[in-house]
Design a protein around this motif. Structure first.
Motif, PDB file in Angstrom:
ATOM      1  N   ASP A 200       0.860  -1.170   0.000  1.00  0.00           N
ATOM      2  CA  ASP A 200       0.000   0.000   0.000  1.00  0.00           C
ATOM      3  C   ASP A 200       0.908   1.236   0.000  1.00  0.00           C
ATOM      4  O   ASP A 200       1.839   1.322   0.804  1.00  0.00           O
ATOM      5  N   ARG A 205       2.202  -1.411   3.860  1.00  0.00           N
ATOM      6  CA  ARG A 205       1.802  -2.783   4.214  1.00  0.00           C
ATOM      7  C   ARG A 205       1.644  -3.635   2.960  1.00  0.00           C
ATOM      8  O   ARG A 205       1.198  -3.154   1.920  1.00  0.00           O
ATOM      9  N   VAL A 207       0.079  -5.892   0.371  1.00  0.00           N
ATOM     10  CA  VAL A 207      -1.307  -6.193  -0.010  1.00  0.00           C
ATOM     11  C   VAL A 207      -1.376  -7.170  -1.181  1.00  0.00           C
ATOM     12  O   VAL A 207      -2.434  -7.689  -1.498  1.00  0.00           O
ATOM     13  N   TRP A 255      -2.166 -18.753   1.111  1.00  0.00           N
ATOM     14  CA  TRP A 255      -2.195 -17.483   1.832  1.00  0.00           C
ATOM     15  C   TRP A 255      -3.585 -17.208   2.407  1.00  0.00           C
ATOM     16  O   TRP A 255      -3.718 -16.656   3.493  1.00  0.00           O
ATOM     17  N   HIS A 256      -4.603 -17.612   1.641  1.00  0.00           N
ATOM     18  CA  HIS A 256      -5.959 -17.400   2.142  1.00  0.00           C
ATOM     19  C   HIS A 256      -6.165 -18.212   3.424  1.00  0.00           C
ATOM     20  O   HIS A 256      -6.763 -17.732   4.390  1.00  0.00           O
ATOM     21  N   TRP A 259      -4.127 -16.233   6.201  1.00  0.00           N
ATOM     22  CA  TRP A 259      -4.457 -14.870   6.639  1.00  0.00           C
ATOM     23  C   TRP A 259      -5.870 -14.417   6.280  1.00  0.00           C
ATOM     24  O   TRP A 259      -6.211 -13.253   6.482  1.00  0.00           O
ATOM     25  N   ALA A 261      -8.965 -12.776   4.828  1.00  0.00           N
ATOM     26  CA  ALA A 261      -9.198 -11.601   3.979  1.00  0.00           C
ATOM     27  C   ALA A 261      -7.963 -10.711   3.888  1.00  0.00           C
ATOM     28  O   ALA A 261      -7.836  -9.911   2.962  1.00  0.00           O
ATOM     29  N   ALA A 262      -7.024 -10.848   4.855  1.00  0.00           N
ATOM     30  CA  ALA A 262      -5.827  -9.995   4.829  1.00  0.00           C
ATOM     31  C   ALA A 262      -4.734 -10.576   3.929  1.00  0.00           C
ATOM     32  O   ALA A 262      -3.649 -10.007   3.817  1.00  0.00           O
ATOM     33  N   ARG A 297      -8.863 -13.033  -6.384  1.00  0.00           N
ATOM     34  CA  ARG A 297      -7.602 -12.687  -5.724  1.00  0.00           C
ATOM     35  C   ARG A 297      -6.408 -12.941  -6.641  1.00  0.00           C
ATOM     36  O   ARG A 297      -5.272 -12.972  -6.196  1.00  0.00           O
ATOM     37  N   MET A 425       5.157 -11.424   6.151  1.00  0.00           N
ATOM     38  CA  MET A 425       3.761 -11.162   6.531  1.00  0.00           C
ATOM     39  C   MET A 425       3.584 -11.360   8.034  1.00  0.00           C
ATOM     40  O   MET A 425       2.875 -10.602   8.691  1.00  0.00           O
ATOM     41  N   GLN A 428       4.986  -8.480   9.852  1.00  0.00           N
ATOM     42  CA  GLN A 428       4.107  -7.321   9.684  1.00  0.00           C
ATOM     43  C   GLN A 428       2.896  -7.433  10.611  1.00  0.00           C
ATOM     44  O   GLN A 428       2.510  -6.472  11.272  1.00  0.00           O
ATOM     45  N   ALA A 429       2.327  -8.651  10.680  1.00  0.00           N
ATOM     46  CA  ALA A 429       1.130  -8.850  11.501  1.00  0.00           C
ATOM     47  C   ALA A 429       1.461  -8.632  12.975  1.00  0.00           C
ATOM     48  O   ALA A 429       0.663  -8.092  13.733  1.00  0.00           O
TER      49      ALA A 429
END
Ligand SMILES: Cc1cc2nc3c(=O)[nH]c(=O)nc-3n(C[C@H](O)[C@H](O)[C@H](O)COP(=O)(O)O)c2cc1C
Length: 578
Positions: A200, A205, A207, A255-256, A259, A261-262, A297, A425, A428-429
């Motif tokens: 972003d 972050r 995305v 990844w889904h 995480w 929706a993120a 996605r 990731m 970051q989380a």
């Protein structure tokens, strides 16, 4: 055994071989050179189709006669195969003489010919190779070299001639090796996906991530710039492309699951050759079903130039992709020639701004204008914008200030294996790693000079701040009037705060008071400047307030109302953007 070709009366292949062998022997004895000229007709089949076999035969006879006419006495002219001729030249002294011969052959072959009252024309691809007395005089090798030169002439568009070039030949052999290796790469498990995070623009972050293909054959990694074009010409790209799509789907699933929706979206590249494959959409649909990946996605990237060539055919494939739920991006946008009308017709969701404009954004007004225009255009069409090749904080901030949504580039992340992306990731989380470039920030303060500043002091200050702020990607303005300062700084948060810390500590001024500070959505100043009293047209042309004011209002008093301070400082520079 016949030594003459029945159709043309020239030497046949057997006679040619014999002739070449003895010519090479003579050359070895006399220390001279032998050259071989191969003449291969371009598109001879079309003549046959158009004029029938008799017409084709007549043309071959005529070409044979023309070659015989051009050859010097004693030189052997042969027909080697259907539409392939050869001349053996002995005692060659200068390449220039060979070039002149090739030139004459080219002209002679293309002269129109009358076949049963109709005019016919062919051209030839001509290859030249020579062997010296010192070289290992081998007829087969000489023939192969001349044939390679014919291929080079044909690859250059035909109707021309080329000397055999050992380097070109070497490269062609390497390409063949690579093409062969690529056919086996999948079976040998030598391909691997890498993922370059897309962030972003404002928060940094992650995305999304672009899947980039890597190839690790036994002899060491081969760069995509080298192997992708080969895979395209050899057709291997179709199978490899399907494999890439599957990898993208598997990553999306994984990844889904981690995480929800993120999870970052996955983007992947599609080549021209794949788009031309009629089975492409079916193959992708099957892989989607098989893996259970969410097509919304997945972002399919197609370069602008590819998309714009034969747009109607592409549109059908893209419409199917869109119906399947896949998202589409136009890659390298700005380098092709899309018209606005075409862009609006395409089911595109994302524009990726070509890296060349981003690289030049700070130095070239033209690139900056292109980037601003593309972002404006994308916004007007409701598209998301991704800037590629972002390598500095200054580029990030500038893109942010134009309203670019997403950013990809080495400033944030390089391409990495999936496991590393998972780790990034996770960091970051857990907020262990504050997002790079924590966004745009601004700060407005006022202060009082300890003693009046001389023009020399002001000049020095201007010079230092210009250099420092340029390097730190800071824009804004410094005003000096009635021994008071008012300054606004805009830039990356850390850069603004570090600069302000140095300013605050400067002994030239005191009573430093921050009027306002905080995150900014975009920059209002395009550059850094420092203005002395009555320096700007805006202030010169303003009404003379002195007669209206009950008391003079220096900056620190104006700053009692932050809105007034903000209005004053932004009114001083002509190209401030509101
Ligand atoms: C009113 C005022 C404004 C200043 N503004 C800036 C500024 O915008 N950027 C900057 O780097 N230094 C600014 N300075 C100078 C800093 O206080 C400091 O002297 C300088 O950053 C040190 O730079 P150097 O380490 O490159 O010599 C300002 C100083 C004063 C008194």
């Amino acid at each position: 055994m016949s030594t003459l070709d029945a159709l043309t009366g020239l030497a046949d292949r057997a006679a040619f071989r014999e002739g070449l062998r003895s010519a090479l022997q003579r050359a070895a004895r006399s220390g001279t050179q032998v050259a071989l000229v191969l003449v291969d007709l371009d598109g001879f089949q079309a003549v046959n189709d158009c004029h029938g076999q008799d017409g084709g035969d007549a043309l071959l006879r005529a070409v044979g006669a023309r070659l015989l006419h051009l050859a010097r006495a004693g030189e052997l002219v042969a027909r080697l195969g259907a539409d392939e001729f050869a001349i053996i030249c002995e005692q060659v002294t200068a390449p220039a003489a060979l070039a002149a011969l090739a030139e004459r052959i080219q002209l002679a072959v293309q002269a129109p010919l009358d076949i049963d009252g109709a005019s016919a024309m062919v051209t030839a691809s001509i290859g030249l190779a020579s062997a010296g007395a010192d070289a290992d005089a081998d007829g087969d090798a000489l023939l192969r070299f001349a044939a390679a030169a014919v291929q080079a002439a044909r690859a250059a568009g035909g109707n021309g001639w080329q000397f055999f070039d050992p380097q070109v030949h070497q490269r062609a052999l390497q390409r063949m090796d690579l093409a062969h290796g690529l056919q086996l790469a999948l079976a040998r498990d030598e391909l691997a996906p890498r993922f370059q995070p897309i962030v972003d623009a404002a928060s940094g972050r992650i995305v999304g991530a672009e899947l980039l293909l890597r190839w690790f054959p036994r002899q060491g990694e081969v760069s995509p710039a080298e192997f992708i074009p080969i895979a395209e010409t050899s057709g291997a790209i179709v199978a490899i492309g399907a494999w890439v799509f599957r990898q993208a789907c598997l990553a999306e699933r994984d990844w889904h699951a981690r995480w929800g929706a993120a999870a970052p979206y996955v983007s992947l590249n599609l080549s021209v050759r794949q788009l031309d494959d009629p089975a492409l959409a079916d193959s992708f649909a099957a892989i989607l079903r098989d893996t259970g990946a969410d097509p919304r996605r997945l972002l399919v990237e197609i370069t602008e130039s590819v998309l714009m060539a034969d747009i109607d055919a592409k549109l059908r494939v893209l419409a199917r992709f869109a119906a399947m739920g896949l998202r589409l991006a136009m890659d390298d946008f700005g380098t092709g020639y899309s018209s606005l009308g075409q862009l609006a017709r395409l089911p595109v969701d994302v524009l990726k701004i070509d890296r060349s404009f981003i690289t030049d954004i700070a130095g070239s007004g033209e690139s900056r204008a292109v980037v601003q225009a593309v972002i404006g255009l994308g916004r007007a069409l409701g598209l998301k914008l991704v800037a590629e090749g972002v390598e500095t904080a200054a580029q990030q901030l500038e893109l942010c200030s134009y309203g670019c949504d997403l950013i990809q580039g080495y400033y944030f992340y390089r391409p990495m294996p999936a496991a590393e992306l998972v780790a990034a990731m996770a960091r970051q989380a857990a907020q262990l790693e504050p997002p790079r470039g924590a966004g745009l920030y601004f700060l407005l303060y006022v202060s009082e000079a300890v003693t009046p500043l001389s023009p020399t002091q002001l000049g020095k200050l201007l010079q230092r701040t210009r250099v420092n702020n340029g390097e730190a990607g800071i824009t804004g303005c410094l005003l000096y009037e009635n021994e008071r300062f008012m300054q606004m700084l805009e830039g990356e948060r850390d850069a603004v705060l570090a600069t302000f810390a140095r300013i605050r500590d400067n002994a030239l001024h005191a009573r430093v008071r921050v009027v306002m500070q905080g995150p900014a959505r975009r920059r209002v100043f395009t550059h850094w400047s420092m203005l002395l009293p009555d320096d700007t047209a805006a202030r010169r042309d303003a009404p003379d307030f002195h007669g209206w004011q009950a008391r003079p209002l220096p900056f620190d008093v104006l700053a009692d109302d932050a809105r007034v301070a903000y209005a004053v400082i932004t009114a001083c520079v002509p190209d401030v953007k509101h």
